[in-house]
Design an enzyme around this catalytic site. Structure first.
Site, short mmCIF file in Angstrom:
data_model
loop_
_atom_site.label_atom_id
_atom_site.label_comp_id
_atom_site.label_asym_id
_atom_site.label_seq_id
_atom_site.Cartn_x
_atom_site.Cartn_y
_atom_site.Cartn_z
N CYS A 1 -2.27 -1.21 10.52
CA CYS A 1 -4.28 -0.82 10.76
C CYS A 1 -3.98 -1.06 12.17
O CYS A 1 -4.38 -0.07 12.98
CB CYS A 1 -5.20 -2.10 10.48
SG CYS A 1 -5.50 -1.12 8.99
N GLY B 1 10.55 -15.70 -18.50
CA GLY B 1 9.74 -15.46 -20.63
C GLY B 1 9.33 -14.18 -20.56
O GLY B 1 9.27 -13.92 -21.33
N PHE B 2 8.84 -14.02 -19.47
CA PHE B 2 7.47 -12.79 -19.25
C PHE B 2 8.06 -11.37 -19.71
O PHE B 2 8.21 -10.76 -20.29
CB PHE B 2 6.69 -13.03 -18.14
CG PHE B 2 5.63 -11.82 -17.77
CD1 PHE B 2 4.62 -11.50 -18.65
CD2 PHE B 2 6.13 -10.46 -17.02
CE1 PHE B 2 3.88 -10.59 -18.60
CE2 PHE B 2 5.40 -9.18 -17.35
CZ PHE B 2 4.17 -9.52 -17.64
N GLN C 1 -0.58 -20.86 -24.03
CA GLN C 1 -0.36 -19.50 -24.98
C GLN C 1 -1.54 -18.97 -25.90
O GLN C 1 -2.78 -20.23 -25.98
CB GLN C 1 0.87 -18.80 -25.18
CG GLN C 1 2.15 -19.14 -24.61
CD GLN C 1 1.97 -17.51 -23.53
OE1 GLN C 1 1.43 -16.33 -23.79
NE2 GLN C 1 2.64 -17.55 -22.95
N ASP D 1 -0.41 -14.50 -9.35
CA ASP D 1 0.35 -13.61 -8.65
C ASP D 1 0.68 -12.21 -9.59
O ASP D 1 -0.33 -12.29 -10.24
CB ASP D 1 1.91 -14.43 -9.01
CG ASP D 1 2.04 -13.93 -10.37
OD1 ASP D 1 1.62 -14.44 -11.47
OD2 ASP D 1 3.16 -12.35 -10.28
N CYS E 1 -9.53 -4.64 8.78
CA CYS E 1 -7.73 -5.10 9.31
C CYS E 1 -7.36 -5.39 10.02
O CYS E 1 -6.71 -4.00 11.18
CB CYS E 1 -7.30 -4.21 8.17
SG CYS E 1 -5.71 -5.37 7.39
N CYS F 1 -3.97 -5.93 10.60
CA CYS F 1 -2.18 -6.09 10.07
C CYS F 1 -1.74 -4.80 11.26
O CYS F 1 -2.19 -4.19 12.07
CB CYS F 1 -2.39 -5.05 8.39
SG CYS F 1 -2.47 -3.34 8.37
N HIS G 1 -0.16 -3.75 4.89
CA HIS G 1 -1.20 -3.85 4.57
C HIS G 1 -2.36 -4.39 3.30
O HIS G 1 -3.08 -5.29 3.62
CB HIS G 1 -2.04 -2.08 5.11
CG HIS G 1 -3.13 -2.21 4.47
ND1 HIS G 1 -4.20 -2.43 5.67
CD2 HIS G 1 -3.82 -1.45 3.31
CE1 HIS G 1 -5.40 -2.25 4.70
NE2 HIS G 1 -5.18 -1.97 3.52
N ASP H 1 9.01 -17.69 -11.52
CA ASP H 1 8.59 -17.89 -13.11
C ASP H 1 9.70 -18.57 -14.24
O ASP H 1 10.96 -18.60 -13.93
CB ASP H 1 8.03 -16.26 -13.75
CG ASP H 1 9.64 -15.71 -13.23
OD1 ASP H 1 10.55 -14.91 -13.23
OD2 ASP H 1 8.57 -14.16 -13.63
N SER H 2 9.80 -17.79 -15.18
CA SER H 2 10.50 -18.77 -16.49
C SER H 2 11.77 -17.60 -16.31
O SER H 2 12.85 -18.39 -17.39
CB SER H 2 10.17 -19.73 -17.71
OG SER H 2 8.86 -18.46 -18.34
N GLY I 1 0.56 -15.40 -21.09
CA GLY I 1 -0.04 -14.13 -21.78
C GLY I 1 -0.83 -13.33 -21.85
O GLY I 1 -1.84 -12.60 -22.33
ZN LIG Z 1 -3.82 -3.00 7.51
#
Ligand SMILES: [Zn+2]
Length: 382
Positions: free
Chosen positions: A320, A98-99, A200, A277, A315, A317, A346, A95-96, A227
């Site tokens: 799990c 800015g946020f 924006q 994101d 799940c 993962c 997870h 990202d820049s 924004g």
């Molecule tokens: Zn999981």
């Protein structure tokens, strides 16, 4: 102009407006709609890049604000750029800055750029605290830092306006964002880097439209809606997204910055957004809030005390597959750092599974019914 083409392709468009696509950078192809986990200072906290990759993530976001500090940037540069520094060989977006800068209380904004004092809740605060100097960020400096970090996708430096803000201020600020976008475009990045512009305009539909028309008149490789997720709430965010996407080019990736919860993502995909994101999956994980197909689960609650089942039986993962809720809860209570790692693995997997299911549904042209069924199940037990 980038020397390369991001090769954004739309493979399917659903009747709702949801898009199934892909784009390609020097570090691989990213299937869209895509969710980018956030590695604040490069790394996703308490999680191995290997585990992030295993979750299915094809692109990571790193923050210029945290990586742009002199010492840190020098370390990344010495390592030959972010990919080598992080041990992550897939796509990276920065990202820049800015946020973060514009959400600081103590800042001074001019047309030239913004003066601010670095503020970090991290332990490393002490390291920077010694420097009393105010820091400066403007389009050129943000581009310079991002060029040196070497991410595949670089974001233009914009003014992210807080909510609420007067119409008069938002109008003036959006003009500044347009002027800054042109300055970012004029900056020479590395040849493999793509540059995205940011629209924006606050919560004002006509200002959003004006900003979208001005920003898309500049040649960018993709476009973001900035924004949002600044405290405006679900309804306003939904409206801003709905009112802005029609003015973004059809044939470029569209990125809704800082969003969000599963329900926000499901809504925005239906408005034609391709990229997301958010810190939510990782931040929530570290606090013991886990996402499941049946709603959110708070692992510290008594209900998990004797639960032999994993967080989510659907799940696959590592967490799990290996641990029950009662063991994970035990690790949180004994304050073992492993708890945060397992919870993060997870939640990251949950988000990537959601994106994969979204992509499948769009491809099959059944997005509307998929979304309704998914939300119905998710909200039933929350
Ligand atoms: Zn999981």
């Amino acid at each position: 102009m980038s020397l390369k083409d991001i090769k954004f392709q739309l493979h399917a468009i659903d009747s709702t407006g949801a898009r199934r696509g892909s784009f390609t950078t020097e570090h691989g192809t990213v299937e869209t709609p895509a969710f980018m986990p956030v590695g604040t200072a490069g790394f996703v906290r308490s999680t191995l890049p290997r585990d992030v990759e295993e979750s299915g993530a094809e692109v990571l976001l790193a923050n210029t604000y945290h990586l742009g500090l002199e010492e840190r940037l020098a370390t990344v540069k010495r390592m030959g750029g972010l990919h080598l520094f992080m041990g992550w060989n897939k796509t990276i977006l920065t990202d820049s800055g800015g946020f973060q800068v514009f959400s600081l209380p103590d800042k001074e904004i001019t047309d030239e750029g913004v003066w601010f004092s670095y503020n970090d809740k991290d332990k490393e605060k002490k390291e920077e605290k010694k420097k009393k100097d105010r820091m400066f960020l403007n389009p050129e400096r943000s581009m310079e830092i991002q060029r040196d970090l070497g991410a595949d996708i670089v974001m233009a430096f914009d003014e992210c306006v807080e909510y609420p803000a007067t119409r008069e201020y938002v109008a003036k600020s959006s003009d500044r964002t347009t002027a800054w976008a042109k300055r970012c475009r004029d900056f020479e990045l590395q040849s493999h880097q793509f540059l995205f512009g940011i629209v924006q305009g606050g919560v004002y539909p006509d200002l959003r439209r004006k900003s979208a028309e001005e920003i898309t008149a500049i040649t960018f490789d993709g476009f973001a809606i900035g924004g949002v997720s600044v405290g405006e709430g679900y309804e306003l965010m939904k409206n801003v997204t709905k009112n802005t996407t029609p003015f973004l080019p059809f044939d470029k990736p569209r990125y809704l910055m800082g969003v969000g919860l599963p329900e926000d993502i499901l809504e925005a995909v239906g408005s034609g957004i391709d990229m997301f994101d958010c810190v939510i999956p990782t931040r929530y994980a570290r606090q013991g809030t886990l996402f499941t197909r049946l709603g959110k689960l708070r692992i510290m609650d008594k209900a998990s005390r004797k639960e032999k089942y994993p967080i989510d039986t659907h799940c696959d993962c590592y967490t799990c597959r290996t641990y029950s809720q009662m063991v994970l809860r035990y690790l949180f209570f004994t304050r073992d750092p492993l708890a945060e790692t397992l919870a993060t693995i997870h939640n990251l997997t949950f988000y990537q599974d959601l994106m994969r299911d979204i992509r499948d549904a769009v491809e099959q042209g059944i997005y509307k019914s998929f979304k309704a069924k998914w939300l119905d199940k998710y909200h039933k037990q929350s």
